[in-house]
Design a protein around this motif. Structure first.
Motif, PDB file in Angstrom:
ATOM      1  N   ILE A 127       0.861  -1.185   0.000  1.00  0.00           N
ATOM      2  CA  ILE A 127       0.000   0.000   0.000  1.00  0.00           C
ATOM      3  C   ILE A 127       0.893   1.230   0.000  1.00  0.00           C
ATOM      4  O   ILE A 127       1.861   1.308   0.755  1.00  0.00           O
ATOM      5  CB  ILE A 127      -0.920   0.039   1.247  1.00  0.00           C
ATOM      6  N   ALA A 174       1.116   5.627   0.117  1.00  0.00           N
ATOM      7  CA  ALA A 174       0.403   6.813   0.597  1.00  0.00           C
ATOM      8  C   ALA A 174       1.315   8.021   0.477  1.00  0.00           C
ATOM      9  O   ALA A 174       2.539   7.899   0.568  1.00  0.00           O
ATOM     10  CB  ALA A 174      -0.035   6.629   2.045  1.00  0.00           C
ATOM     11  N   ASN A 175       0.714   9.165   0.264  1.00  0.00           N
ATOM     12  CA  ASN A 175       1.472  10.418   0.239  1.00  0.00           C
ATOM     13  C   ASN A 175       0.521  11.558   0.553  1.00  0.00           C
ATOM     14  O   ASN A 175      -0.678  11.336   0.807  1.00  0.00           O
ATOM     15  CB  ASN A 175       2.147  10.614  -1.124  1.00  0.00           C
ATOM     16  N   VAL A 208      -3.129  12.315  -0.789  1.00  0.00           N
ATOM     17  CA  VAL A 208      -4.271  11.512  -0.352  1.00  0.00           C
ATOM     18  C   VAL A 208      -4.516  11.785   1.127  1.00  0.00           C
ATOM     19  O   VAL A 208      -3.564  11.862   1.912  1.00  0.00           O
ATOM     20  CB  VAL A 208      -3.980  10.006  -0.573  1.00  0.00           C
ATOM     21  N   PRO A 253      -5.389  11.359   5.071  1.00  0.00           N
ATOM     22  CA  PRO A 253      -5.167  10.282   6.029  1.00  0.00           C
ATOM     23  C   PRO A 253      -6.392   9.379   6.185  1.00  0.00           C
ATOM     24  O   PRO A 253      -6.256   8.155   6.344  1.00  0.00           O
ATOM     25  CB  PRO A 253      -4.855  11.022   7.331  1.00  0.00           C
ATOM     26  N   VAL A 255      -6.511   6.833   3.338  1.00  0.00           N
ATOM     27  CA  VAL A 255      -5.522   5.765   3.530  1.00  0.00           C
ATOM     28  C   VAL A 255      -5.983   4.799   4.613  1.00  0.00           C
ATOM     29  O   VAL A 255      -5.891   3.570   4.465  1.00  0.00           O
ATOM     30  CB  VAL A 255      -4.152   6.361   3.886  1.00  0.00           C
ATOM     31  N   ILE A 295      -8.563   2.457   3.214  1.00  0.00           N
ATOM     32  CA  ILE A 295      -7.987   1.404   2.374  1.00  0.00           C
ATOM     33  C   ILE A 295      -7.416   0.290   3.225  1.00  0.00           C
ATOM     34  O   ILE A 295      -7.687  -0.898   2.992  1.00  0.00           O
ATOM     35  CB  ILE A 295      -6.890   2.005   1.463  1.00  0.00           C
ATOM     36  N   VAL A 296      -6.636   0.665   4.218  1.00  0.00           N
ATOM     37  CA  VAL A 296      -6.021  -0.340   5.090  1.00  0.00           C
ATOM     38  C   VAL A 296      -7.090  -1.112   5.844  1.00  0.00           C
ATOM     39  O   VAL A 296      -7.017  -2.350   5.966  1.00  0.00           O
ATOM     40  CB  VAL A 296      -5.042   0.336   6.069  1.00  0.00           C
ATOM     41  N   ARG A 334       4.355  -1.289   3.606  1.00  0.00           N
ATOM     42  CA  ARG A 334       4.754  -0.084   2.878  1.00  0.00           C
ATOM     43  C   ARG A 334       6.226   0.131   3.166  1.00  0.00           C
ATOM     44  O   ARG A 334       6.631   0.217   4.327  1.00  0.00           O
ATOM     45  CB  ARG A 334       3.942   1.125   3.330  1.00  0.00           C
ATOM     46  N   TYR A 359      -1.302  -1.103  -4.348  1.00  0.00           N
ATOM     47  CA  TYR A 359      -2.290  -0.054  -4.603  1.00  0.00           C
ATOM     48  C   TYR A 359      -1.821   1.245  -3.976  1.00  0.00           C
ATOM     49  O   TYR A 359      -1.437   1.290  -2.808  1.00  0.00           O
ATOM     50  CB  TYR A 359      -3.654  -0.441  -4.033  1.00  0.00           C
ATOM     51  N   GLU A 360      -1.831   2.301  -4.789  1.00  0.00           N
ATOM     52  CA  GLU A 360      -1.597   3.657  -4.296  1.00  0.00           C
ATOM     53  C   GLU A 360      -2.582   4.577  -4.999  1.00  0.00           C
ATOM     54  O   GLU A 360      -2.642   4.592  -6.230  1.00  0.00           O
ATOM     55  CB  GLU A 360      -0.154   4.102  -4.551  1.00  0.00           C
ATOM     56  N   PRO A 361      -3.382   5.343  -4.260  1.00  0.00           N
ATOM     57  CA  PRO A 361      -4.445   6.143  -4.874  1.00  0.00           C
ATOM     58  C   PRO A 361      -3.949   7.259  -5.782  1.00  0.00           C
ATOM     59  O   PRO A 361      -4.684   7.705  -6.666  1.00  0.00           O
ATOM     60  CB  PRO A 361      -5.197   6.719  -3.667  1.00  0.00           C
TER      61      PRO A 361
END
Length: 266
Positions: free
Chosen positions: A162, A164-165, A168, A170, A173, A176-177, A189, A209-211
């Motif tokens: 997964i 995240a940055n 996106v 918090p 994220v 998703i988790v 990650r 997966y990363e949005p």
């Protein structure tokens, strides 16, 4: 062999060489990282160093000499249009935050597009002594060993990467988790999306997966995953869209449906 096949093989050979040469330069900087000047870009988590710029310059200059008609997109210096139908897409150091903090989870990512499709993907991980290499119709290899994904591996019996940055929230994220865990999966990650995509191709991760991710982070990994027998959600490569962020999803054959659901692509 057709002229198009010859053109692809020449670029594939150069991509492997440049990932290794760029990786050697980056590793030298990594071993002297206490002397590097570290800057931030859009936020305090988005860092860059002279190593990033000089590795990209090395790769860009070599491509310009050997294939002057090719386009080139790099994270540090942007997009230069070409006329050949081929475009190089390069992240000189993906995982700069791990890099500057002394962790080995970074890589050099070199992709080549032909008419917008990833046809070459090479990822060098110098700290691990690993070179992942793939080209369209030629399979994917790790240090020369053929990579073939196992369809019996699913989100329930394997790990999912997964990303995240700060693009996106918090909350997104966390959702998703949460949904991945509720589905019986587990996640990791490591700070480098490109390297985690290489791990999908190698069967170490069942999916990623990363949005929101950029082309230079994902296109080499996409080629690797496809040539290893996996699947990826297409990245928009038309014109200026190539420089914009997009959701990135890739999976082995046993996790495609689950990753598409996790990314809400249905």
């Amino acid at each position: 062999m057709t002229s198009q096949e010859t053109a692809l093989d020449k670029r594939f050979a150069l991509a492997k060489l440049l990932a290794q040469e760029g990786g050697a330069m980056a590793l030298d900087y990594f071993n002297r990282r206490d002397s590097l000047v570290i800057e931030t870009k859009r936020d305090l988590q988005d860092v860059v160093s002279i190593a990033d710029r000089n590795v990209e310059k090395l790769i860009r200059d070599r491509v310009e000499v050997l294939f002057p008609e090719d386009g080139f997109l790099g994270e540090e210096f942007g997009l230069t249009a070409g006329t050949s139908g081929y475009t190089w897409v390069v992240d000189p150091i993906d995982g700069t935050a791990p890099f500057v903090n002394g962790m080995p989870n970074w890589c050099v990512s070199v992709a080549v597009l032909h008419e917008g499709v990833p046809v070459v993907g090479v990822i060098g991980a110098p700290c691990h002594g690993e070179l992942y290499a793939a080209a369209a119709g030629r399979g994917a290899k790790l240090n020369g060993k053929v990579l073939t994904l196992d369809p019996s591996r699913t989100i329930e019996n394997a790990l999912t990467g997964i990303g995240a940055n700060s693009h996106v929230t918090p909350e997104a994220v966390a959702d998703i988790v949460s949904r991945l865990l509720q589905a019986g999966g587990n996640f990791i990650r490591n700070g480098s999306g490109a390297l985690m995509l290489a791990y999908v191709a190698a069967g170490r991760l069942v999916g990623y997966y990363e949005p929101y991710m950029h082309a230079w982070d994902c296109l080499a990994g996409y080629c690797l995953v496809k040539e290893a027998g996996g699947w990826y959600h297409p990245f928009p490569t038309e014109g200026e869209r190539l420089t914009k962020g997009s959701p990135v999803v890739a999976a082995g054959p046993g996790a495609r449906a689950a990753l598409a659901k996790l990314a809400q692509l249905d």
